[in-house]
Design a protein around this motif. Structure first.
Motif, PDB file in Angstrom:
ATOM      1  N   TYR A   1       0.803  -1.224   0.000  1.00  0.00           N
ATOM      2  CA  TYR A   1       0.000   0.000   0.000  1.00  0.00           C
ATOM      3  C   TYR A   1       0.838   1.277   0.000  1.00  0.00           C
ATOM      4  O   TYR A   1       0.563   2.221  -0.729  1.00  0.00           O
ATOM      5  N   ASP A   2       1.885   1.322   0.836  1.00  0.00           N
ATOM      6  CA  ASP A   2       2.621   2.578   1.049  1.00  0.00           C
ATOM      7  C   ASP A   2       3.790   2.718   0.085  1.00  0.00           C
ATOM      8  O   ASP A   2       4.898   2.233   0.335  1.00  0.00           O
ATOM      9  N   VAL A   3       3.535   3.407  -1.017  1.00  0.00           N
ATOM     10  CA  VAL A   3       4.555   3.636  -2.041  1.00  0.00           C
ATOM     11  C   VAL A   3       4.540   5.111  -2.436  1.00  0.00           C
ATOM     12  O   VAL A   3       3.583   5.836  -2.161  1.00  0.00           O
ATOM     13  N   VAL A   4       5.610   5.552  -3.087  1.00  0.00           N
ATOM     14  CA  VAL A   4       5.691   6.902  -3.635  1.00  0.00           C
ATOM     15  C   VAL A   4       6.098   6.799  -5.107  1.00  0.00           C
ATOM     16  O   VAL A   4       6.395   5.715  -5.604  1.00  0.00           O
ATOM     17  N   ASP A   5       6.110   7.937  -5.764  1.00  0.00           N
ATOM     18  CA  ASP A   5       6.577   7.991  -7.149  1.00  0.00           C
ATOM     19  C   ASP A   5       8.108   7.965  -7.136  1.00  0.00           C
ATOM     20  O   ASP A   5       8.766   8.995  -7.042  1.00  0.00           O
ATOM     21  N   ASN A   6       8.677   6.774  -7.206  1.00  0.00           N
ATOM     22  CA  ASN A   6      10.132   6.634  -7.100  1.00  0.00           C
ATOM     23  C   ASN A   6      10.868   7.465  -8.140  1.00  0.00           C
ATOM     24  O   ASN A   6      11.922   8.045  -7.857  1.00  0.00           O
ATOM     25  N   ALA A   7      10.346   7.520  -9.352  1.00  0.00           N
ATOM     26  CA  ALA A   7      11.034   8.246 -10.424  1.00  0.00           C
ATOM     27  C   ALA A   7      11.152   9.734 -10.110  1.00  0.00           C
ATOM     28  O   ALA A   7      12.162  10.369 -10.439  1.00  0.00           O
ATOM     29  N   HIS A   8      10.143  10.299  -9.481  1.00  0.00           N
ATOM     30  CA  HIS A   8      10.179  11.727  -9.128  1.00  0.00           C
ATOM     31  C   HIS A   8      11.389  12.031  -8.255  1.00  0.00           C
ATOM     32  O   HIS A   8      12.087  13.031  -8.469  1.00  0.00           O
ATOM     33  N   PHE A   9      11.660  11.183  -7.272  1.00  0.00           N
ATOM     34  CA  PHE A   9      12.753  11.433  -6.340  1.00  0.00           C
ATOM     35  C   PHE A   9      14.096  10.974  -6.899  1.00  0.00           C
ATOM     36  O   PHE A   9      15.120  11.630  -6.684  1.00  0.00           O
ATOM     37  N   SER A  10      14.104   9.884  -7.646  1.00  0.00           N
ATOM     38  CA  SER A  10      15.346   9.401  -8.243  1.00  0.00           C
ATOM     39  C   SER A  10      15.870  10.397  -9.272  1.00  0.00           C
ATOM     40  O   SER A  10      17.035  10.817  -9.229  1.00  0.00           O
ATOM     41  N   GLU A  11      15.013  10.783 -10.200  1.00  0.00           N
ATOM     42  CA  GLU A  11      15.434  11.695 -11.269  1.00  0.00           C
ATOM     43  C   GLU A  11      15.721  13.087 -10.729  1.00  0.00           C
ATOM     44  O   GLU A  11      16.689  13.747 -11.131  1.00  0.00           O
ATOM     45  N   GLY A  12      14.898  13.558  -9.788  1.00  0.00           N
ATOM     46  CA  GLY A  12      15.122  14.885  -9.211  1.00  0.00           C
ATOM     47  C   GLY A  12      16.411  14.956  -8.420  1.00  0.00           C
ATOM     48  O   GLY A  12      17.134  15.956  -8.473  1.00  0.00           O
ATOM     49  N   ALA A  13      16.712  13.893  -7.656  1.00  0.00           N
ATOM     50  CA  ALA A  13      17.958  13.876  -6.896  1.00  0.00           C
ATOM     51  C   ALA A  13      19.162  13.865  -7.823  1.00  0.00           C
ATOM     52  O   ALA A  13      20.175  14.531  -7.562  1.00  0.00           O
TER      53      ALA A  13
ATOM     54  N   ASP B   1      31.075   2.943   2.253  1.00  0.00           N
ATOM     55  CA  ASP B   1      30.802   3.407   0.888  1.00  0.00           C
ATOM     56  C   ASP B   1      29.338   3.836   0.813  1.00  0.00           C
ATOM     57  O   ASP B   1      28.449   3.026   0.563  1.00  0.00           O
ATOM     58  N   CYS B   2      29.095   5.127   1.043  1.00  0.00           N
ATOM     59  CA  CYS B   2      27.719   5.630   1.042  1.00  0.00           C
ATOM     60  C   CYS B   2      27.072   5.512  -0.334  1.00  0.00           C
ATOM     61  O   CYS B   2      25.852   5.322  -0.442  1.00  0.00           O
ATOM     62  N   THR B   3      27.865   5.607  -1.373  1.00  0.00           N
ATOM     63  CA  THR B   3      27.308   5.467  -2.723  1.00  0.00           C
ATOM     64  C   THR B   3      26.760   4.065  -2.929  1.00  0.00           C
ATOM     65  O   THR B   3      25.673   3.872  -3.489  1.00  0.00           O
ATOM     66  N   ALA B   4      27.498   3.058  -2.459  1.00  0.00           N
ATOM     67  CA  ALA B   4      27.031   1.671  -2.583  1.00  0.00           C
ATOM     68  C   ALA B   4      25.777   1.432  -1.742  1.00  0.00           C
ATOM     69  O   ALA B   4      24.833   0.761  -2.184  1.00  0.00           O
ATOM     70  N   LEU B   5      25.749   1.992  -0.528  1.00  0.00           N
ATOM     71  CA  LEU B   5      24.557   1.878   0.308  1.00  0.00           C
ATOM     72  C   LEU B   5      23.360   2.537  -0.359  1.00  0.00           C
ATOM     73  O   LEU B   5      22.247   2.008  -0.349  1.00  0.00           O
ATOM     74  N   GLY B   6      23.600   3.694  -0.941  1.00  0.00           N
ATOM     75  CA  GLY B   6      22.527   4.401  -1.624  1.00  0.00           C
ATOM     76  C   GLY B   6      22.013   3.657  -2.840  1.00  0.00           C
ATOM     77  O   GLY B   6      20.813   3.637  -3.111  1.00  0.00           O
ATOM     78  N   GLN B   7      22.917   3.033  -3.566  1.00  0.00           N
ATOM     79  CA  GLN B   7      22.493   2.228  -4.719  1.00  0.00           C
ATOM     80  C   GLN B   7      21.668   1.031  -4.257  1.00  0.00           C
ATOM     81  O   GLN B   7      20.676   0.661  -4.896  1.00  0.00           O
ATOM     82  N   ALA B   8      22.053   0.441  -3.127  1.00  0.00           N
ATOM     83  CA  ALA B   8      21.268  -0.663  -2.572  1.00  0.00           C
ATOM     84  C   ALA B   8      19.869  -0.188  -2.181  1.00  0.00           C
ATOM     85  O   ALA B   8      18.879  -0.919  -2.344  1.00  0.00           O
ATOM     86  N   SER B   9      19.776   1.044  -1.662  1.00  0.00           N
ATOM     87  CA  SER B   9      18.463   1.616  -1.348  1.00  0.00           C
ATOM     88  C   SER B   9      17.609   1.719  -2.604  1.00  0.00           C
ATOM     89  O   SER B   9      16.436   1.340  -2.612  1.00  0.00           O
ATOM     90  N   ARG B  10      18.200   2.238  -3.663  1.00  0.00           N
ATOM     91  CA  ARG B  10      17.446   2.384  -4.920  1.00  0.00           C
ATOM     92  C   ARG B  10      16.956   1.036  -5.434  1.00  0.00           C
ATOM     93  O   ARG B  10      15.821   0.914  -5.907  1.00  0.00           O
ATOM     94  N   GLU B  11      17.807   0.051  -5.370  1.00  0.00           N
ATOM     95  CA  GLU B  11      17.417  -1.269  -5.877  1.00  0.00           C
ATOM     96  C   GLU B  11      16.322  -1.867  -5.005  1.00  0.00           C
ATOM     97  O   GLU B  11      15.363  -2.459  -5.520  1.00  0.00           O
ATOM     98  N   ARG B  12      16.421  -1.683  -3.702  1.00  0.00           N
ATOM     99  CA  ARG B  12      15.442  -2.276  -2.800  1.00  0.00           C
ATOM    100  C   ARG B  12      14.064  -1.625  -2.937  1.00  0.00           C
ATOM    101  O   ARG B  12      13.032  -2.290  -2.883  1.00  0.00           O
TER     102      ARG B  12
END
Length: 399
Positions: free
Chosen positions: A163-175, A341-352
């Motif tokens: 149920y609880d989702v957001v527009d991932n593309a809005h935040f991924s592309e904007g960031a 490696d914060c970049t790797a952690l962040g990429q894992a967040s995106r994938e998850r």
């Protein structure tokens, strides 16, 4: 399939969910209110949706008879095959359940409540179980929410997560645009290049004074200059939080950009290095979805409903006890000073977070609709009709 989905007021994430659902069904977005006392969102663009707004004010301030009549007229016009209602305490949800049983229409109960959101006492749980029993399926946020709805005597076989989702593309592309210099925070001049970020309403449950105390401990134990702390938002606790910053002599290190609208938020995520949500309790925590979509490591209170579903310890972040500022300070030190490696952690967040998208909402709601239509919808007993109306009346009294 004609599906009417009721929400108190449409926010940006509601629109993203309903647009995805509209790819599968004929959806009517029933917006009960034109205002929300908790969120000062700009009016959302609901173009492409069949959108019905019942009141331009807060619907909880309407007389129950007027609310009931207006809602029933709107639902009768659209004649949905299924309705989805937001929980069990909103007066619109309760009166929507009454309408559904009068018309033989199945109900999907949408919920992101957990067992630990508030003290649970039997005189609150009993009427809640009666209301839940009038719904044919449940659509919940995650595993804690499914467990609680099961406790309220809805069969697990009739409960769907997502149920609880957001527009991932809005935040991924904007960031990404922010990181590339194409979009910047409005306070670009004098704004830090690296920082911890928290986004929240400034209310007691968000636990922001504890975050400030944890940040003070972090600054006491670091060996480098450390990262500043940026807290986006506003609310009634603003003075208390600012006083804590002053008391701990953190004025040069803590930034308060204020409340930011939906389109402004990705720029702040894009410049951050890690995200923190310290809530004492939280039904879910959609800002964690946003931060993960933006590619950030996340430090999340273990009392947030999203924690077991979204945070993989050591892979995309860590959880902590909301009453332990020292524990949070250690995590802040680990993520900013140690060989992380914060970049790797962040990429894992995106994938998850890809498993929690508007498309997830659409597919899961479709399954909840299918299950609901397989169940029998009986006529209301006199007790249940009185209960629904009494609870709706009580909800309007509390505004």
């Amino acid at each position: 399939m004609r599906v009417a989905v009721l929400f108190a007021r449409l926010g940006p994430y509601h629109v993203a969910r309903l647009r995805a659902l509209s790819e599968h069904h004929a959806v009517t977005a029933v917006e009960l209110s034109g205002e929300n006392i908790n969120y000062t969102w700009d009016p959302v663009d609901a173009s492409g949706l069949h959108h019905v707004q019942l009141f331009d004010m807060n619907h909880r301030t309407a007389r129950p008879r007027r609310l009931r009549r207006t809602l029933r007229q709107a639902l009768d016009r659209d004649a949905p095959d299924v309705i989805a209602v937001p929980g069990w305490w909103d007066p619109g949800a309760l009166l929507g359940i009454e309408w559904a049983h009068d018309r033989g229409v199945p109900v999907v109960l949408m919920s992101d409540s957990t067992r630990h959101d508030a003290p649970r006492v039997w005189w609150h749980e009993w009427p809640k179980k009666r209301v839940v029993g009038l719904c044919q399926s449940g659509f919940v946020a995650g595993r804690r929410h499914e467990a609680y709805l099961s406790e309220l005597r809805l069969s697990p076989a009739r409960i769907v997560q997502g149920y609880d989702v957001v527009d991932n593309a809005h935040f991924s592309e904007g960031a990404d645009r922010s990181r590339n210099g194409q979009a910047v925070p409005s306070e670009e001049h004098g704004f830090p290049a690296h920082y911890f970020l928290s986004c929240a309403r400034f209310v007691e449950k968000k636990n922001l004074p504890m975050l400030v105390r944890a940040y003070a401990r972090y600054r006491d134990q670091i060996s480098t200059t450390g990262w500043p702390l940026v807290i986006v938002g506003d609310g009634p606790q603003r003075d208390a939080i600012d006083a804590e910053v002053q008391r701990l002599d953190l004025r040069e290190h803590v930034y308060f950009p204020g409340f930011k609208q939906y389109d402004e938020l990705p720029a702040y995520y894009g410049r951050a290095d890690a995200f923190i949500l310290p809530s004492k309790y939280e039904q879910w925590g959609l800002v964690v979805n946003e931060a993960m979509a933006a590619g950030l490591p996340v430090l999340v209170s273990e009392r947030c409903g999203c924690a077991p579903d979204l945070v993989a310890e050591g892979e995309n972040g860590w959880t902590f006890a909301p009453d332990a500022p020292g524990e949070l300070a250690q995590l802040m030190t680990r993520i900013s000073e140690e060989n992380i490696d914060c970049t790797a952690l962040g990429q894992a967040s995106r994938e998850r977070i890809q498993a929690w998208s508007p498309e997830t909402f659409a597919a899961s709601m479709t399954e909840a609709v299918r299950i609901a239509r397989q169940q029998n919808v009986s006529s209301l007993s006199p007790v249940d009709r009185v209960l629904l109306r009494a609870l709706a009346y009580k909800a309007t009294l509390t505004g």
